[in-house]
Design a protein around this motif. Structure first.
Motif, PDB file in Angstrom:
ATOM      1  N   ASP A 456       0.799  -1.228   0.000  1.00  0.00           N
ATOM      2  CA  ASP A 456       0.000   0.000   0.000  1.00  0.00           C
ATOM      3  C   ASP A 456       0.825   1.268   0.000  1.00  0.00           C
ATOM      4  O   ASP A 456       0.294   2.353  -0.261  1.00  0.00           O
ATOM      5  CB  ASP A 456      -0.987   0.008   1.166  1.00  0.00           C
ATOM      6  CG  ASP A 456      -0.303   0.177   2.509  1.00  0.00           C
ATOM      7  OD1 ASP A 456       0.866  -0.205   2.641  1.00  0.00           O
ATOM      8  OD2 ASP A 456      -0.972   0.680   3.436  1.00  0.00           O
ATOM      9  N   PHE A 457       2.122   1.202   0.221  1.00  0.00           N
ATOM     10  CA  PHE A 457       2.974   2.366   0.078  1.00  0.00           C
ATOM     11  C   PHE A 457       2.865   2.916  -1.350  1.00  0.00           C
ATOM     12  O   PHE A 457       3.014   4.115  -1.591  1.00  0.00           O
ATOM     13  CB  PHE A 457       4.420   1.979   0.391  1.00  0.00           C
ATOM     14  CG  PHE A 457       5.211   3.050   1.094  1.00  0.00           C
ATOM     15  CD1 PHE A 457       4.833   4.380   1.036  1.00  0.00           C
ATOM     16  CD2 PHE A 457       6.353   2.734   1.804  1.00  0.00           C
ATOM     17  CE1 PHE A 457       5.572   5.373   1.679  1.00  0.00           C
ATOM     18  CE2 PHE A 457       7.105   3.705   2.445  1.00  0.00           C
ATOM     19  CZ  PHE A 457       6.711   5.033   2.380  1.00  0.00           C
ATOM     20  N   LEU A 498      10.817  11.051  -2.421  1.00  0.00           N
ATOM     21  CA  LEU A 498      11.267   9.662  -2.371  1.00  0.00           C
ATOM     22  C   LEU A 498      10.653   8.982  -1.159  1.00  0.00           C
ATOM     23  O   LEU A 498      10.750   9.478  -0.034  1.00  0.00           O
ATOM     24  CB  LEU A 498      12.794   9.610  -2.276  1.00  0.00           C
ATOM     25  CG  LEU A 498      13.426   8.231  -2.026  1.00  0.00           C
ATOM     26  CD1 LEU A 498      13.117   7.279  -3.177  1.00  0.00           C
ATOM     27  CD2 LEU A 498      14.926   8.366  -1.812  1.00  0.00           C
ATOM     28  N   ASN A 499      10.032   7.854  -1.395  1.00  0.00           N
ATOM     29  CA  ASN A 499       9.413   7.081  -0.314  1.00  0.00           C
ATOM     30  C   ASN A 499      10.167   5.769  -0.156  1.00  0.00           C
ATOM     31  O   ASN A 499      10.359   5.040  -1.130  1.00  0.00           O
ATOM     32  CB  ASN A 499       7.943   6.819  -0.632  1.00  0.00           C
ATOM     33  CG  ASN A 499       7.176   8.107  -0.844  1.00  0.00           C
ATOM     34  OD1 ASN A 499       6.740   8.739   0.088  1.00  0.00           O
ATOM     35  ND2 ASN A 499       7.029   8.513  -2.108  1.00  0.00           N
ATOM     36  N   VAL A 526      10.447  10.198   2.626  1.00  0.00           N
ATOM     37  CA  VAL A 526       9.395   9.766   3.541  1.00  0.00           C
ATOM     38  C   VAL A 526       9.622   8.303   3.886  1.00  0.00           C
ATOM     39  O   VAL A 526       9.696   7.448   2.993  1.00  0.00           O
ATOM     40  CB  VAL A 526       7.995   9.944   2.915  1.00  0.00           C
ATOM     41  CG1 VAL A 526       6.908   9.487   3.896  1.00  0.00           C
ATOM     42  CG2 VAL A 526       7.779  11.401   2.527  1.00  0.00           C
ATOM     43  N   PHE A 527       9.741   8.027   5.176  1.00  0.00           N
ATOM     44  CA  PHE A 527       9.962   6.663   5.638  1.00  0.00           C
ATOM     45  C   PHE A 527       8.642   6.051   6.099  1.00  0.00           C
ATOM     46  O   PHE A 527       7.818   6.711   6.719  1.00  0.00           O
ATOM     47  CB  PHE A 527      10.968   6.634   6.794  1.00  0.00           C
ATOM     48  CG  PHE A 527      12.323   7.141   6.435  1.00  0.00           C
ATOM     49  CD1 PHE A 527      13.193   6.369   5.689  1.00  0.00           C
ATOM     50  CD2 PHE A 527      12.725   8.412   6.831  1.00  0.00           C
ATOM     51  CE1 PHE A 527      14.441   6.843   5.340  1.00  0.00           C
ATOM     52  CE2 PHE A 527      13.971   8.899   6.495  1.00  0.00           C
ATOM     53  CZ  PHE A 527      14.831   8.111   5.740  1.00  0.00           C
ATOM     54  N   GLY A 528       8.490   4.766   5.827  1.00  0.00           N
ATOM     55  CA  GLY A 528       7.295   4.055   6.262  1.00  0.00           C
ATOM     56  C   GLY A 528       7.493   2.566   6.063  1.00  0.00           C
ATOM     57  O   GLY A 528       8.514   2.114   5.548  1.00  0.00           O
ATOM     58  N   ILE A 556      -0.385   1.850   8.665  1.00  0.00           N
ATOM     59  CA  ILE A 556      -0.907   0.497   8.584  1.00  0.00           C
ATOM     60  C   ILE A 556      -1.853   0.428   7.398  1.00  0.00           C
ATOM     61  O   ILE A 556      -2.574   1.388   7.102  1.00  0.00           O
ATOM     62  CB  ILE A 556      -1.690   0.115   9.862  1.00  0.00           C
ATOM     63  CG1 ILE A 556      -0.992   0.648  11.110  1.00  0.00           C
ATOM     64  CG2 ILE A 556      -1.895  -1.382   9.961  1.00  0.00           C
ATOM     65  CD1 ILE A 556      -1.845   0.600  12.341  1.00  0.00           C
ATOM     66  N   THR A 557      -1.864  -0.699   6.709  1.00  0.00           N
ATOM     67  CA  THR A 557      -2.765  -0.866   5.569  1.00  0.00           C
ATOM     68  C   THR A 557      -4.210  -0.621   5.973  1.00  0.00           C
ATOM     69  O   THR A 557      -4.988   0.003   5.236  1.00  0.00           O
ATOM     70  CB  THR A 557      -2.623  -2.285   4.989  1.00  0.00           C
ATOM     71  OG1 THR A 557      -1.261  -2.513   4.636  1.00  0.00           O
ATOM     72  CG2 THR A 557      -3.506  -2.467   3.767  1.00  0.00           C
ATOM     73  N   GLU A 558      -4.591  -1.106   7.154  1.00  0.00           N
ATOM     74  CA  GLU A 558      -5.976  -0.996   7.614  1.00  0.00           C
ATOM     75  C   GLU A 558      -6.392   0.424   7.969  1.00  0.00           C
ATOM     76  O   GLU A 558      -7.581   0.684   8.201  1.00  0.00           O
ATOM     77  CB  GLU A 558      -6.193  -1.904   8.830  1.00  0.00           C
ATOM     78  CG  GLU A 558      -6.215  -3.387   8.518  1.00  0.00           C
ATOM     79  CD  GLU A 558      -4.844  -4.028   8.463  1.00  0.00           C
ATOM     80  OE1 GLU A 558      -4.767  -5.259   8.495  1.00  0.00           O
ATOM     81  OE2 GLU A 558      -3.830  -3.291   8.379  1.00  0.00           O
ATOM     82  N   THR A 559      -5.438   1.344   8.014  1.00  0.00           N
ATOM     83  CA  THR A 559      -5.774   2.742   8.295  1.00  0.00           C
ATOM     84  C   THR A 559      -5.296   3.661   7.169  1.00  0.00           C
ATOM     85  O   THR A 559      -5.114   4.856   7.370  1.00  0.00           O
ATOM     86  CB  THR A 559      -5.159   3.197   9.636  1.00  0.00           C
ATOM     87  OG1 THR A 559      -3.759   2.933   9.634  1.00  0.00           O
ATOM     88  CG2 THR A 559      -5.793   2.456  10.789  1.00  0.00           C
ATOM     89  N   THR A 560      -5.105   3.075   5.984  1.00  0.00           N
ATOM     90  CA  THR A 560      -4.800   3.795   4.742  1.00  0.00           C
ATOM     91  C   THR A 560      -3.404   4.420   4.758  1.00  0.00           C
ATOM     92  O   THR A 560      -3.227   5.635   4.902  1.00  0.00           O
ATOM     93  CB  THR A 560      -5.867   4.863   4.426  1.00  0.00           C
ATOM     94  OG1 THR A 560      -7.157   4.352   4.685  1.00  0.00           O
ATOM     95  CG2 THR A 560      -5.778   5.272   2.967  1.00  0.00           C
ATOM     96  N   VAL A 561      -2.436   3.576   4.626  1.00  0.00           N
ATOM     97  CA  VAL A 561      -1.038   3.906   4.361  1.00  0.00           C
ATOM     98  C   VAL A 561      -0.363   4.592   5.547  1.00  0.00           C
ATOM     99  O   VAL A 561       0.510   4.020   6.181  1.00  0.00           O
ATOM    100  CB  VAL A 561      -0.867   4.752   3.082  1.00  0.00           C
ATOM    101  CG1 VAL A 561       0.611   4.866   2.726  1.00  0.00           C
ATOM    102  CG2 VAL A 561      -1.658   4.175   1.924  1.00  0.00           C
ATOM    103  N   HIS A 562      -0.720   5.847   5.838  1.00  0.00           N
ATOM    104  CA  HIS A 562      -0.012   6.610   6.857  1.00  0.00           C
ATOM    105  C   HIS A 562      -0.954   7.058   7.972  1.00  0.00           C
ATOM    106  O   HIS A 562      -2.111   7.422   7.718  1.00  0.00           O
ATOM    107  CB  HIS A 562       0.657   7.850   6.252  1.00  0.00           C
ATOM    108  CG  HIS A 562       1.746   7.543   5.275  1.00  0.00           C
ATOM    109  ND1 HIS A 562       2.795   6.695   5.569  1.00  0.00           N
ATOM    110  CD2 HIS A 562       1.955   7.990   4.008  1.00  0.00           C
ATOM    111  CE1 HIS A 562       3.605   6.626   4.517  1.00  0.00           C
ATOM    112  NE2 HIS A 562       3.114   7.399   3.559  1.00  0.00           N
TER     113      HIS A 562
END
Length: 851
Positions: A456-457, A498-499, A526-528, A556-562
């Motif tokens: 999802d990133f 850049l992610n 952006v780090f994730g 988290i994927t369940e809360t939409t990426v960030h």
């Protein structure tokens, strides 16, 4: 012995050592004493309640303290020490000395429904402790749990009750409970209750370094909660008052009351508006292939029209190479008012088959080449759907619904079955709106699509560019795997946003040189995707300075990426030892709660619960799992993240890792991220991963995988780590690697880690010693048969190479079997900690000359 067996079993299973081993910089503890004076009316009420419950005030206050201590440490199974004065006869009373036995009390709060039940249980338990005051706890420990070593009796707190004038006695008993010396903190937390007859005073002595919250305030809250009704459920007793909870919640979530963002009807509607505004601007580029916004808009229209005619269902799978055609397909599915389901082309067929089973009506899959043979699905040829020529009819423009699913991304499940997360158009559009205030995205930005579109990133990367008129530069898979090629790609495409996962960024750091400082056009990194260890960013600041802004975004994927946003400073890289993640985006909330759902005080670990507009619709066709992970709280649906975190006193959130990946080793709980942060502080260290090696179930050990240039030798590295980590957190083995293996999503590939050979697989068991074998050879042979590493020298310290108190027992037993040394005590193995020293001592004990 029954009572102590139960207590020791509690300690073995439940001992809470979250605070253990932490001290001030000079090794001491700064003490602070505070008092809570209860007035006569409150004191009388407590005394009467205790009497009605059939317990003493001592047991009543101790029960309240156990609840308070649990709330201050984030657990349900507190362990505290009860200092017991040991003077019995006249001679003892006249003699100098401490004469103290601190007895550990372990309680599982989940076994007690109400506070009244807990009081009665504490009364019975402490009475039993008094009957066994001279019991040999060490002997009981060895009998109940010999494999746990000395760690099972660990506690970080004590509780003392005494009467004025300074007579620490338990009512109705002859045994004295010790007065803790004032202003000399022996434990990180000590609580004393003074009984003055008409009133009580509660004293707390604690360390500034260890307590971000105020234990005395928590104790006050507990006493207030049980004052009117001692039959209140223990699970309903909070750590904070209602006012304190509101203040803490506002500190962490200052924008919680902000109105929801206004968004377009769908992602594709928003894209079409942008395409009309920037028709000739390049939208997406993949090598030599480029599409303008107009071209991308028209091609995705054609794709959508053909898809509507051929696919009656709602969901469409996509399995395609990284190319401009991939972006056309994603937008085309959305324009057809359908939901795209990304299928990683590198996934094994078995996993894809599991995903297909989530769609009872079938999942047609758009493919640009055959990847999986024999799957029970309809395959749609991407080339045909993308072929030139106008469609026979225009795209049906059904009303768009922002709350319809835009995509379903499948993530791994704890049961091994992938679970599909349903994410709506609104979820994604409000993500970009809430991020605007931090980043100021616009048409001049160039975003790199580095990650797999099944991660999802990638959603953040794709729509961060296309919803703002920016350019999306697709990173070829071969380039993404080569740090040198990726660096050149960033320069050539002049990427501005850049992610990266921290693991992937660590590899890029290794190939950056001073000449790249001016060649790169990065505005943001952006780090994730995984925890960020700030020490790993020091080389970046040394090389690149401050021209690029680094941002850590927990999500988290369940809360939409960030979920959160935290700007990273040079000071963070130098001094931040935890994974700070900042504060939530403005339309989200994060609350750190304990196991009973109460807000944790500052500094207390708990589960991070996410609320707000980013919370998705749950899991596809998994209603039970959705109900479990997406409960309703306060009239709104939230997501239980399963991540451990805490709130600092200033409101900053800290990510502590997955709750289910917290390990317990030799009686101690360990967060692997803390060990990794220490390793990254080594000179030359660039990336690392620490894992628990359980191949030998009798001797689990920490293994560190470390990459970097110019790393110090093992002895020097151990010397540095010893200054940062307590002994139980020291890695037993360190594997030097060129780079950590990564998955297609840029995370550490667990299956590809180069695990060292297991000692049990490579080292033979010791055999009988031949007459010609030297003592030194025998000691080395025994060490190799016991320790998790077979590589050490004659002057390596036993405890530096993976030895523990558990291993000492085995070494002693095997040395006695092979050498039969009379007069050798086990405790001496803690003094002579190298093979050279130990062999010399054994020879001296036996009266021989050391060879």
């Amino acid at each position: 012995m029954t009572f102590f067996r139960k207590q020791l079993e509690h300690l073995t299973t439940f001992g809470d050592d979250r605070l253990q081993g932490r001290r001030t910089a000079d090794g001491g503890l700064l003490g602070e004493e505070r008092r809570l004076r209860l007035d006569a009316a409150t004191s009388d009420r407590i005394r009467q309640q205790a009497k009605d419950l059939g317990c003493t005030p001592f047991s009543y206050f101790l029960a309240a303290y156990l609840v308070a201590y649990a709330r201050c440490t984030g657990g349900r199974r507190p362990v505290t020490g009860l200092p017991l004065a040991g003077r019995r006869g006249l001679r003892q009373k006249q003699a100098y000395g401490y004469f103290v036995n601190t007895l550990p009390l372990a309680v599982d709060l989940t076994e007690h429904d109400t506070f009244a039940d807990l009081c009665r249980s504490v009364q019975a338990t402490t009475t039993g402790m008094l009957r066994h005051q001279n019991f040999d706890l060490a002997a009981a420990a060895r009998e109940v749990c010999p494999q746990a070593g000395g760690g099972i009796l660990s506690t970080d707190s004590t509780f003392t009750y005494y009467k004025e004038p300074l007579q620490p006695r338990l009512e109705g008993c002859e045994v004295e409970w010790l007065i803790q010396p004032r202003r000399l903190v022996k434990y990180p937390l000590s609580m004393n209750v003074e009984d003055f007859g008409r009133s009580f005073t509660v004293n707390v002595e604690c360390s500034h370094e260890q307590w971000a919250t105020d234990p005395l305030s928590v104790m006050r809250t507990v006493l207030d909660a049980v004052r009117d009704d001692p039959d209140v459920a223990v699970t309903n007793v909070p750590a904070l008052s209602a006012q304190a909870e509101a203040e803490l919640d506002h500190l962490v979530n200052p924008d919680a009351a902000r109105p929801a963002y206004l968004v377009d009807r769908s992602l594709d509607v928003r894209f079409t508006k942008v395409a009309r505004r920037f028709p000739g601007r390049t939208a997406v580029v993949a090598g030599e292939d480029r599409l303008t916004y107009t071209e991308l808009d028209e091609l995705s229209d054609r794709f959508a029209a053909r898809l509507v005619r051929e696919v009656p269902g709602q969901h469409v799978g996509i399995a395609m190479r990284r190319s401009t055609a991939l972006i056309v397909a994603i937008l085309g599915v959305l324009k057809a008012r359908k939901t795209y389901v990304p299928l990683d082309p590198g996934s094994p067929a078995a996993r894809v088959e599991q995903i297909l089973h989530s769609f009872p009506d079938g999942l047609p899959v758009v493919e640009d080449e055959t990847r999986w043979q024999g799957l029970a699905t309809t395959v749609l040829d991407a080339g045909r759907l993308l072929a030139p020529g106008r469609p026979a009819e225009p795209v049906p423009r059904w009303p768009a619904d922002p709350d319809a699913d835009a995509y379903v991304i499948f993530t791994s499940g704890s049961t091994g079955r992938p679970k599909g997360v349903q994410v709506t158009h609104r979820n994604v559009m409000r993500l970009m709106r809430s991020a605007e205030e931090h980043f100021g995205f616009g048409p001049r930005d160039v975003w790199s699509l580095f990650h797999s579109y099944a991660f999802d990133f990638s959603v953040w990367e794709i729509f961060g560019a296309l919803l703002y008129g920016g350019r999306l530069a697709i990173v070829p898979e071969t380039v993404a795997k080569s740090p040198d090629s990726f660096r050149d790609f960033l320069v050539r495409e002049q990427v501005t946003v850049l992610n990266q996962t921290p693991s992937a960024f660590g590899q890029l750091l290794k190939v950056l040189r001073p000449e790249h400082r001016d060649a790169l056009g990065l505005r943001y990194v952006v780090f994730g995707g995984e925890a960020l260890r700030y020490a790993a960013l020091q080389p970046w600041f040394e090389l690149m300075g401050r021209r690029t802004r680094l941002v850590n975004m927990y999500g988290i994927t369940e809360t939409t990426v960030h979920v959160t946003h935290h700007p990273v400073t040079e000071q963070d890289a130098q001094y931040e030892t935890a994974s700070a993640i900042g504060r939530p985006l403005s339309d989200l909330t994060v609350r750190v709660v304990d196991e009973d759902g109460h807000l944790c005080p500052p500094g207390v670990p708990g589960e991070m619960v996410i609320g707000g507009a980013g919370v998705t619709r749950g899991y596809l066709a998994r209603p039970e799992l959705t109900a479990e992970r997406f409960p309703a709280r306060g009239g709104a649906v939230v997501y239980r993240s399963g991540d451990l975190g805490l709130v600092r006193p200033d409101g900053t959130l800290v990510h502590l890792g997955r709750i289910d990946k917290q390990i317990q080793l030799r009686g101690f709980r360990i967060e692997l991220g803390e060990v990794e942060s220490a390793l990254l502080s080594l000179p030359g260290a660039q990336e690392c991963a620490v894992r628990l090696d359980e191949r030998d179930p009798d001797h689990p050990a920490l293994v560190a995988f470390l990459a970097g240039d110019g790393l110090p030798g093992d002895a020097e590295a151990r010397s540095v780590l010893r200054r940062l980590l307590p002994p139980y957190m020291m890695p037993s083995r360190t594997v030097r690697v060129d780079a950590l293996p990564l998955t297609v999503n840029g995370k550490v590939d667990e299956r590809a880690l180069p695990w060292p050979p297991s000692v049990t697989d490579t080292v033979p068991q010791p055999t009988a010693m031949a007459d010609s074998t030297s003592t030194s050879d025998t000691v080395q042979d025994v060490w190799r048969s016991v320790l998790p590493t077979a590589r050490f020298g004659p002057d390596d310290n036993f405890f530096d190479i993976g030895g523990s108190s558990m291993h000492v027992v085995e070494v002693y037993q095997r040395l006695q079997e092979r050498l039969g040394v009379e007069g050798l005590e086990m405790i001496e193995l803690f003094t002579y900690t190298t093979t050279r020293q130990l062999a010399a001592h054994i020879d001296a004990t036996r009266g021989t000359t050391h060879a």
